[in-house]
Write a protein that holds these residues in place. Structure first.
Motif, PDB file in Angstrom:
ATOM      1  N   ILE A 476       0.856  -1.198   0.000  1.00 39.33           N
ATOM      2  CA  ILE A 476       0.000   0.000   0.000  1.00 39.33           C
ATOM      3  C   ILE A 476       0.889   1.244   0.000  1.00 39.33           C
ATOM      4  O   ILE A 476       1.622   1.498   0.951  1.00 39.33           O
ATOM      5  N   LEU A 477       0.800   1.992  -1.049  1.00 39.86           N
ATOM      6  CA  LEU A 477       1.637   3.187  -1.196  1.00 39.86           C
ATOM      7  C   LEU A 477       0.999   4.419  -0.580  1.00 39.86           C
ATOM      8  O   LEU A 477       1.683   5.247   0.016  1.00 39.86           O
ATOM      9  N   SER A 478      -0.303   4.572  -0.790  1.00 43.07           N
ATOM     10  CA  SER A 478      -1.002   5.729  -0.225  1.00 43.07           C
ATOM     11  C   SER A 478      -2.486   5.424  -0.119  1.00 43.07           C
ATOM     12  O   SER A 478      -3.006   4.514  -0.785  1.00 43.07           O
ATOM     13  N   ILE A 479      -3.145   6.176   0.738  1.00 41.61           N
ATOM     14  CA  ILE A 479      -4.596   6.023   0.940  1.00 41.61           C
ATOM     15  C   ILE A 479      -5.262   7.357   0.638  1.00 41.61           C
ATOM     16  O   ILE A 479      -4.773   8.414   1.056  1.00 41.61           O
ATOM     17  N   GLN A 480      -6.374   7.304  -0.124  1.00 49.59           N
ATOM     18  CA  GLN A 480      -7.139   8.503  -0.454  1.00 49.59           C
ATOM     19  C   GLN A 480      -8.532   8.392   0.184  1.00 49.59           C
ATOM     20  O   GLN A 480      -9.446   7.808  -0.402  1.00 49.59           O
ATOM     21  N   PRO A 481      -8.683   8.915   1.408  1.00 54.49           N
ATOM     22  CA  PRO A 481      -9.963   8.775   2.120  1.00 54.49           C
ATOM     23  C   PRO A 481     -11.145   9.378   1.369  1.00 54.49           C
ATOM     24  O   PRO A 481     -12.268   8.885   1.492  1.00 54.49           O
ATOM     25  N   ALA A 482     -10.913  10.423   0.589  1.00 53.82           N
ATOM     26  CA  ALA A 482     -12.016  11.132  -0.072  1.00 53.82           C
ATOM     27  C   ALA A 482     -12.856  10.207  -0.934  1.00 53.82           C
ATOM     28  O   ALA A 482     -14.082  10.332  -0.989  1.00 53.82           O
ATOM     29  N   ASP A 483     -12.215   9.265  -1.634  1.00 52.18           N
ATOM     30  CA  ASP A 483     -12.976   8.337  -2.483  1.00 52.18           C
ATOM     31  C   ASP A 483     -12.757   6.884  -2.090  1.00 52.18           C
ATOM     32  O   ASP A 483     -12.979   5.972  -2.888  1.00 52.18           O
ATOM     33  N   ALA A 484     -12.333   6.656  -0.828  1.00 53.16           N
ATOM     34  CA  ALA A 484     -12.140   5.297  -0.291  1.00 53.16           C
ATOM     35  C   ALA A 484     -11.290   4.430  -1.211  1.00 53.16           C
ATOM     36  O   ALA A 484     -11.647   3.297  -1.533  1.00 53.16           O
ATOM     37  N   SER A 485     -10.175   4.978  -1.648  1.00 52.18           N
ATOM     38  CA  SER A 485      -9.309   4.227  -2.561  1.00 52.18           C
ATOM     39  C   SER A 485      -7.885   4.161  -2.018  1.00 52.18           C
ATOM     40  O   SER A 485      -7.486   4.970  -1.176  1.00 52.18           O
ATOM     41  N   VAL A 486      -7.138   3.182  -2.526  1.00 56.62           N
ATOM     42  CA  VAL A 486      -5.732   3.023  -2.136  1.00 56.62           C
ATOM     43  C   VAL A 486      -4.900   2.830  -3.393  1.00 56.62           C
ATOM     44  O   VAL A 486      -5.368   2.254  -4.381  1.00 56.62           O
ATOM     45  N   THR A 487      -3.661   3.320  -3.338  1.00 56.81           N
ATOM     46  CA  THR A 487      -2.725   3.076  -4.431  1.00 56.81           C
ATOM     47  C   THR A 487      -1.826   1.927  -4.012  1.00 56.81           C
ATOM     48  O   THR A 487      -1.192   1.981  -2.943  1.00 56.81           O
ATOM     49  N   VAL A 488      -1.788   0.894  -4.856  1.00 50.09           N
ATOM     50  CA  VAL A 488      -1.120  -0.359  -4.494  1.00 50.09           C
ATOM     51  C   VAL A 488      -0.010  -0.666  -5.482  1.00 50.09           C
ATOM     52  O   VAL A 488      -0.158  -0.472  -6.695  1.00 50.09           O
ATOM     53  N   ASP A 489       1.126  -1.166  -4.957  1.00 51.87           N
ATOM     54  CA  ASP A 489       2.256  -1.583  -5.791  1.00 51.87           C
ATOM     55  C   ASP A 489       2.075  -3.049  -6.173  1.00 51.87           C
ATOM     56  O   ASP A 489       2.097  -3.937  -5.312  1.00 51.87           O
ATOM     57  N   LEU A 490       1.838  -3.277  -7.475  1.00 57.42           N
ATOM     58  CA  LEU A 490       1.681  -4.642  -7.982  1.00 57.42           C
ATOM     59  C   LEU A 490       2.935  -5.090  -8.728  1.00 57.42           C
ATOM     60  O   LEU A 490       2.874  -5.744  -9.757  1.00 57.42           O
TER      61      LEU A 490
END
Length: 784
Positions: A476-490
């Motif tokens: 998990i690289l970062s979390i964006q609470p505004a739209d309940a999303s996460v940026t993930v390293d695949l």
């Protein structure tokens, strides 16, 4: 910033007491101050808002029309002396104090964010900003008081007690606290922990007093060269990446956390010698030594300055070559750039003022001054970008409107292709890591269902990352609470996942994006095909036009005789005649010479006809043609006569001076001396088209027109007026020359009428033969 300010205010590199001579604004965000310093002669200080401030040899071309900001700066500070250069605390703000005629002012360079350049008076009131802007807490506009940003902690002035207090209340690890709270940034925070043995990931509030003292001492040791001005300016190098590979990594690469971003990982691990800054590719590895030596020898042959390097230079042998090459130019002429070339296969990874432990063993280039190093890293690059942009504009100008459109459409399709490929691969990557992605979504959804806030979830993830035991947390690289999303390293890609959606639904988001770009690509390809069809059609028309009349090339010149009646004789002599009394007078006063021959009819109403001899012997054929021209353009043609008489005299026999008691009206002349007569001269002329050496309609005696032109129409006195007959001749030409545009440019009915005689005429013989007369008669009768 601390290093460059220290360099510009001490020793031989100081700008204190330098005089400002002129200011330029070569770019939207950049100014160049041309100045004179006693210790360095004329030089140039570059300030680019939001980016850089240093001396430069790489100068962009100044705009032809000066903008308002540099013009105002010239008004206020041209001739001013620099009395101070200061850094505001440890921030990216430099204040340059100036004085002129007892009046003080301050030039402020903001090098943070987008930045700005502002001129204020000594009290801080803004005279003019480069870019007027309004923020929530600050207004950068003329007349406002300039407000400095809130002071940040200055590590060069902070006491160990202040450091302890800040670290004890931090909820972050040691390196992040140092980077953010102490204004050191990532690179120099890494350097601190590289030089001491303390774990950088240790929570800041768990550091012991001994730990803090070690960190404090290390920071001061690192910054001591800036305090005492003993820099080691250098460019750190790395191997160039292949373009395709670099683009792929840029698109798909995952941004590293600060503890992962070890600067040594961005540069090749090869060990080797310092790179020679004199222009040759120096040894980077032992295997490259022989090739480097050969390159150095070539450089020495072409740049003698590089071989005269001072081995005792404070910057070391590597920078001495740069200095020698730079000093080889006239010291007063700073337009010549330093002789430096990067080794083959290498590029700049960093530019630093200090010898950093984290770059140990990596190839580098050392310079005598930090400005020179900055100039190589930024000045040369900026200049190259301008040159590339100019070349692109130049190439664009060469393209037509459709070619330019085609280029843009092709680039757009290529962009769509990249987006389609990227989004498809991200979707496939989500599916190929199905279980792993599902576990991340389950953990996050479970945490949210249990009532935890996003801040709590972030702390849990950070703690798991520190333990280095949870793969899902590390991904998990970062979390964006505004739209309940996460940026993930695949691994190969980074993907933004909506935790409210399932794995297939998240994958479908990227598949849908790929489809969206597919549709856009289809539309762009259709537009591209239309543009290609237009270009092909125009090329075809161009070729057809060219094949119709390949021998017809429009070549027109302006001549002084164009406003008169004229022709070129069979022997190449220019013959001119007036159109009326005014032009007769003009020819006599301006163009007739004593050595010329002058023709006139026995009775009034004829042009003053002059054969321009240019001092040469004029053949009889030319004289006969001039006689024909004189009688044919007289009132004899209007009267329908078949022939007439005229005479010839030398230019020195023509005068405007009458005998005593006589008067010479305008357009009339006194002839004195013997005359040569030409009797029963036939009234006949011709109209034709000249293609070489010029393209134009010509008129005159038949023999002269036939010699110099094509498509000759012979005309005699008749019953059709000048306009009607010129239209007829034009129509005959349109049947023979298919390029109507070309024909109209050289022989429109108006242009044909200009070379015809006055009065009514008829076609005796047309360009197609004797039938032209009969056809013209029928046509004219119908027109009547």
């Amino acid at each position: 910033m601390a290093a460059i300010v220290a360099e510009l205010t001490t020793g031989n590199t100081t700008l204190i007491d330098a005089k400002i001579e002129k200011i330029y604004q070569p770019d939207e965000n950049e100014i160049r101050i041309n100045l004179f310093a006693r210790n360095r002669g004329r030089d140039n200080l570059i300030i680019e808002s939001g980016k850089r401030l240093h001396m430069s040899k790489y100068l962009k071309e100044s705009p032809k029309v000066a903008q308002s900001f540099p013009m105002l700066l010239r008004k206020y500070i041209t001739g001013a002396r620099i009395i101070s250069i200061e850094q505001h605390e440890f921030d990216r703000i430099v204040k340059i104090g100036l004085v002129r005629g007892g009046e003080e002012s301050i030039l402020i360079a903001e090098l943070f964010s987008k930045g700005n350049i502002i001129l204020t008076d000594k009290d801080g009131r803004i005279i003019l900003p480069m870019k007027p802007v309004t923020f929530r807490e600050r207004r950068i506009r003329s007349g406002e008081i300039y407000e400095l940003p809130k002071n940040q902690i200055n590590p060069m002035k902070t006491s160990v007690e202040e450091m302890k207090e800040i670290l004890s209340v931090s909820d972050r690890d040691a390196i992040r606290t140092l980077a953010n709270q102490f204004n050191l940034g990532g690179l120099y925070s890494e350097e601190v922990f590289k030089r001491c043995s303390i774990d950088k990931t240790k929570p800041a509030n768990e550091l012991t007093d001994d730990d803090i003292q070690i960190i404090y001492n290390t920071i001061n040791e690192m910054l001591d060269p800036i305090r005492n001005g003993s820099f080691s300016p250098r460019l750190i190098l790395k191997e160039k990446k292949e373009k395709g590979k670099a683009e792929k990594e840029s698109e798909n690469g995952v941004e590293k956390d600060i503890e992962k971003a070890d600067p040594s990982s961005i540069v090749s691990e090869k060990t080797g010698d310092v790179v020679d800054a004199g222009g040759a590719a120096a040894a980077v590895t032992a295997a490259d030594a022989a090739a480097a030596d050969a390159a150095a020898a070539d450089a020495a042959a072409t740049d003698a300055a590089a071989t005269d390097a001072d081995a005792n230079s404070p910057a070391g042998g590597s920078s001495a070559a740069v200095n020698a090459a730079a000093n080889a130019a006239d010291p007063a002429d700073n337009s010549a750039a330093p002789a430096f070339t990067l080794p083959a296969g290498m590029e700049i990874a960093d530019v630093v003022a200090l010898d950093l432990a984290q770059y140990k063993g990596l190839p580098f280039v050392e310079f005598k001054t930090f400005s020179e190093a900055l100039d190589e890293a930024f000045g040369k690059t900026a200049l190259k970008e301008v040159e590339v942009k100019k070349e692109e504009v130049k190439q664009d100008k060469k393209l037509g409107i459709y070619e330019r459109r085609l280029k843009q459409q092709t680039e757009t399709i290529e962009k769509f292709d990249r987006e389609i490929e990227k989004n498809t691969k991200i979707a496939e990557s989500i599916y190929s890591n199905y279980a792993f992605v599902e576990s991340i979504l389950n953990v996050l959804n479970g945490a949210r269902d249990s009532g935890r806030s996003w801040d709590e979830i972030k702390k849990i993830i950070d703690a798991a990352k520190k333990e280095n035991s949870n793969e899902a947390a590390k991904a998990i690289l970062s979390i964006q609470p505004a739209d309940a999303s996460v940026t993930v390293d695949l691994k190969d890609f980074k993907a933004v996942l909506d935790i409210r959606k399932t794995v297939p639904q998240n994958a479908n988001v990227y598949y849908d994006l790929a489809k969206k770009f597919e549709k856009k690509k289809d539309g762009a390809e259709k537009a591209l095909a239309d543009t290609q069809a237009i270009i092909e059609k125009k090329e075809k028309e161009k070729k057809e036009d060219k094949s119709k009349n390949t021998e017809f090339v429009l070549k027109r010149k302006k001549h002084w005789y164009d406003r008169f009646k004229w022709f070129i004789s069979s022997d190449g002599f220019l013959v001119v005649g007036g159109r009326d009394s005014d032009s007769n007078e003009e020819i006599f006063k301006k163009y007739m010479e004593k050595r010329d021959f002058v023709f006139h009819t026995q009775h009034p109403g004829a042009p003053l006809t002059v054969v321009k001899s240019e001092g040469k012997e004029v053949p009889e054929t030319t004289l006969q043609e001039a006689a024909t021209f004189a009688v044919s353009h007289s009132t004899l043609w209007k009267g329908g006569s078949a022939s007439g008489d005229c005479y010839m005299v030398k230019g020195d026999q023509v005068s405007k001076t009458p005998e005593s008691g006589e008067y010479v009206p305008k357009g009339s002349f006194i002839i004195r001396g013997e005359r040569r007569y030409f009797e029963n001269v036939t009234l006949e002329l011709a109209v034709g088209l000249e293609f070489r050496p010029e393209t134009r309609a010509i008129g005159g005696p038949i023999s002269a027109v036939t010699k110099n032109g094509d498509y000759v129409c012979e005309i005699v006195p008749g019953k059709f007026n000048q306009n009607d007959l010129s239209k007829k001749i034009y129509r005959l030409y349109t049947d023979m020359i298919k390029d109507q545009k070309f024909l109209k440019q050289i022989a429109s009915p108006d242009l044909i009428a200009m070379v015809m005689p006055p009065g009514e005429s008829d076609i005796r013989k047309g360009p197609e033969g004797g039938k032209a007369k009969d056809e013209s008669m029928k046509l004219m009768e119908n027109m009547k």
